[in-house]
Scaffold this motif. Structure first.
Motif, PDB file in Angstrom:
ATOM      1  N   ILE A  93      37.638   5.832  23.604  1.00 31.68           N
ATOM      2  CA  ILE A  93      36.272   5.559  23.130  1.00 31.68           C
ATOM      3  C   ILE A  93      36.033   6.240  21.781  1.00 31.68           C
ATOM      4  CG2 ILE A  93      33.824   6.122  23.544  1.00 31.68           C
ATOM      5  CD1 ILE A  93      34.525   3.902  25.317  1.00 31.68           C
ATOM      6  N   GLY A 148      37.374   4.488  18.936  1.00 31.11           N
ATOM      7  CA  GLY A 148      36.773   3.194  18.585  1.00 31.11           C
ATOM      8  C   GLY A 148      37.225   2.033  19.430  1.00 31.11           C
ATOM      9  N   ALA A 149      37.880   2.302  20.576  1.00 32.67           N
ATOM     10  CA  ALA A 149      38.374   1.210  21.426  1.00 32.67           C
ATOM     11  C   ALA A 149      37.218   0.444  22.060  1.00 32.67           C
ATOM     12  CB  ALA A 149      39.287   1.767  22.514  1.00 32.67           C
ATOM     13  N   ASP A 150      37.455  -0.825  22.349  1.00 35.88           N
ATOM     14  CA  ASP A 150      36.465  -1.702  22.964  1.00 35.88           C
ATOM     15  C   ASP A 150      36.260  -1.318  24.425  1.00 35.88           C
ATOM     16  OD1 ASP A 150      34.907  -4.360  22.910  1.00 35.88           O
ATOM     17  OD2 ASP A 150      36.277  -4.636  24.594  1.00 35.88           O
ATOM     18  N   LEU A 151      34.986  -1.228  24.846  1.00 35.39           N
ATOM     19  CA  LEU A 151      34.657  -0.806  26.207  1.00 35.39           C
ATOM     20  C   LEU A 151      35.223  -1.761  27.253  1.00 35.39           C
ATOM     21  CD1 LEU A 151      33.098   1.592  27.383  1.00 35.39           C
ATOM     22  CD2 LEU A 151      31.092   0.125  27.564  1.00 35.39           C
ATOM     23  N   ARG A 152      35.201  -3.058  26.959  1.00 41.28           N
ATOM     24  CA  ARG A 152      35.734  -4.053  27.908  1.00 41.28           C
ATOM     25  C   ARG A 152      37.238  -3.875  28.107  1.00 41.28           C
ATOM     26  NH1 ARG A 152      32.109  -6.588  31.225  1.00 41.28           N
ATOM     27  NH2 ARG A 152      30.213  -7.053  30.062  1.00 41.28           N
ATOM     28  N   ALA A 153      37.931  -3.550  27.028  1.00 46.90           N
ATOM     29  CA  ALA A 153      39.384  -3.331  27.124  1.00 46.90           C
ATOM     30  C   ALA A 153      39.669  -2.123  28.008  1.00 46.90           C
ATOM     31  CB  ALA A 153      39.979  -3.135  25.735  1.00 46.90           C
ATOM     32  N   GLN A 187      37.704  -0.962  30.345  1.00 41.23           N
ATOM     33  CA  GLN A 187      37.368  -1.372  31.714  1.00 41.23           C
ATOM     34  C   GLN A 187      38.561  -2.053  32.381  1.00 41.23           C
ATOM     35  OE1 GLN A 187      34.366  -4.414  31.938  1.00 41.23           O
ATOM     36  NE2 GLN A 187      34.366  -4.480  34.173  1.00 41.23           N
ATOM     37  N   GLU A 188      39.208  -2.949  31.656  1.00 42.17           N
ATOM     38  CA  GLU A 188      40.376  -3.654  32.197  1.00 42.17           C
ATOM     39  C   GLU A 188      41.514  -2.687  32.507  1.00 42.17           C
ATOM     40  OE1 GLU A 188      41.022  -6.951  32.932  1.00 42.17           O
ATOM     41  OE2 GLU A 188      38.866  -7.239  32.709  1.00 42.17           O
ATOM     42  N   THR A 192      32.530   2.181  33.645  1.00 43.69           N
ATOM     43  CA  THR A 192      33.260   2.574  32.442  1.00 43.69           C
ATOM     44  C   THR A 192      32.345   3.254  31.429  1.00 43.69           C
ATOM     45  OG1 THR A 192      34.522   0.533  32.819  1.00 43.69           O
ATOM     46  CG2 THR A 192      34.976   1.720  30.786  1.00 43.69           C
ATOM     47  N   GLU A 193      31.064   2.913  31.465  1.00 41.31           N
ATOM     48  CA  GLU A 193      30.132   3.427  30.460  1.00 41.31           C
ATOM     49  C   GLU A 193      29.962   4.937  30.509  1.00 41.31           C
ATOM     50  OE1 GLU A 193      26.689   1.040  31.139  1.00 41.31           O
ATOM     51  OE2 GLU A 193      27.300  -0.494  29.712  1.00 41.31           O
ATOM     52  N   THR A 227      31.335   6.764  27.594  1.00 40.78           N
ATOM     53  CA  THR A 227      30.780   6.664  26.247  1.00 40.78           C
ATOM     54  C   THR A 227      30.137   7.976  25.818  1.00 40.78           C
ATOM     55  OG1 THR A 227      28.724   5.756  27.124  1.00 40.78           O
ATOM     56  CG2 THR A 227      30.363   4.178  26.360  1.00 40.78           C
TER      57      THR A 227
END
Length: 299
Positions: free
Chosen positions: A256, A259-264, A266-267, A277-278, A281
């Motif tokens: 995080i 800068g990684a994507d939160l959806r990625a 989560q997967e 996953t949040e 943050t």
């Protein structure tokens, strides 16, 4: 229906219909054991199908007096609700005594997170002159590289390891499979471990596919991984309360921060809901302050 019969039927339901892991099933059964323990302590003889809402309220008052934390009480209520939902589904009862039971309000505690330097310090503390620490280094690098749960680490199979495409296949909660990337450093140390240690072990029949093995040639236990990390933390004087899950928290938080994507993320973590996953943050406050100082136009 007595308690033993009810728990046996509930166990089969959790295993066959909900496809839960062994550890999850045991956790649910421990919740039901608490009802039995409460009844025995208070010299009550009440069958599972005869429990009332008041009985469950008395149980919660009892565990609260014993000092059970709000988070543990919430977990207990969740298990009890699942048990009585099962009895409703099976038409064994018509009214759910747990329906009006509410979990205590709990504050969401942010997990302890290691800095990159602390991760490196823990791994560097391994004495690589010992064969088991060559394995341990490969394990810790894998934990941090892929954000695995400890149960996923000890269950990792060679047949689910694909270094040519830099992925591992994981069977997570509820036997849900996911593909997770694995980094170069972890793959390098897995290769060293397999070539210098694992290939020279006598492996017990039926254990051949497990990646990480103990001295007896069988898969590792969860407690062994916990103890390893606790010992390393003590060795380097780390004051944080850490466990294998801390590596998972650190993996997600560092992604995080990068800068990684939160959806990625989560997967990769295998979270059903993005809200789980949040929690990652949250960023280190010093990191946030430094970001503001460097990039805000008024600074």
């Amino acid at each position: 229906m007595d308690w033993q019969s009810a728990k046996k039927a509930f166990k089969n339901y959790l295993k066959l219909e909900r496809s839960l892991s062994k550890n999850s099933i045991e956790a649910y059964l421990r919740d039901i054991d608490k009802i039995e323990q409460f009844l025995i302590y208070h010299d009550k003889s009440i069958a599972p199908l005869k429990i009332t809402t008041q009985d469950l309220k008395d149980l919660l008052q009892w565990v609260n007096q014993l000092g059970m934390l709000a988070t543990s009480q919430a977990r207990l209520i969740s298990g009890i609700k699942s048990f009585y939902k099962f009895l409703i589904i099976e038409d064994l009862i018509t009214k759910d005594p747990s329906a009006l039971i509410e979990a205590p309000k709990t504050r969401r505690k942010l997990p302890d997170v290691l800095t990159v330097e602390e991760v490196e310090g823990l791994i560097a503390a391994l004495d690589l002159s010992k064969p088991e620490n060559i394995r341990n280094k490969a394990m810790l690098e894998t934990l941090y590289s892929s954000g695995l749960r400890v149960s996923e680490l000890i269950e990792l199979k060679i047949s689910n390891y694909f270094p040519d495409v830099e992925f591992i296949k994981i069977s997570g909660k509820g036997n849900k499979e996911r593909l997770v990337p694995i980094g170069d450093t972890a793959m390098k140390h897995i290769a060293i471990y397999r070539q210098t240690v694992r290939n020279h072990q006598e492996i017990k029949k039926g254990q051949e596919d497990f990646m990480f093995l103990n001295r007896r040639g069988t898969k590792l236990s969860r407690i062994m991984v916990f103890m390893l990390i606790k010992d390393l933390a003590q060795k380097i004087g780390l004051q944080k309360n850490i466990s294998p899950h801390t590596f998972r928290h650190s993996f997600a938080t560092h992604l995080i921060e990068g800068g990684a994507d939160l959806r990625a993320i989560q997967e990769m973590l295998g979270h059903e809901s993005i809200t789980t996953t949040e929690i990652y943050t949250h960023l280190d406050r010093d990191f946030l302050k430094q970001t503001i100082k460097e990039f805000h136009p008024r600074n």
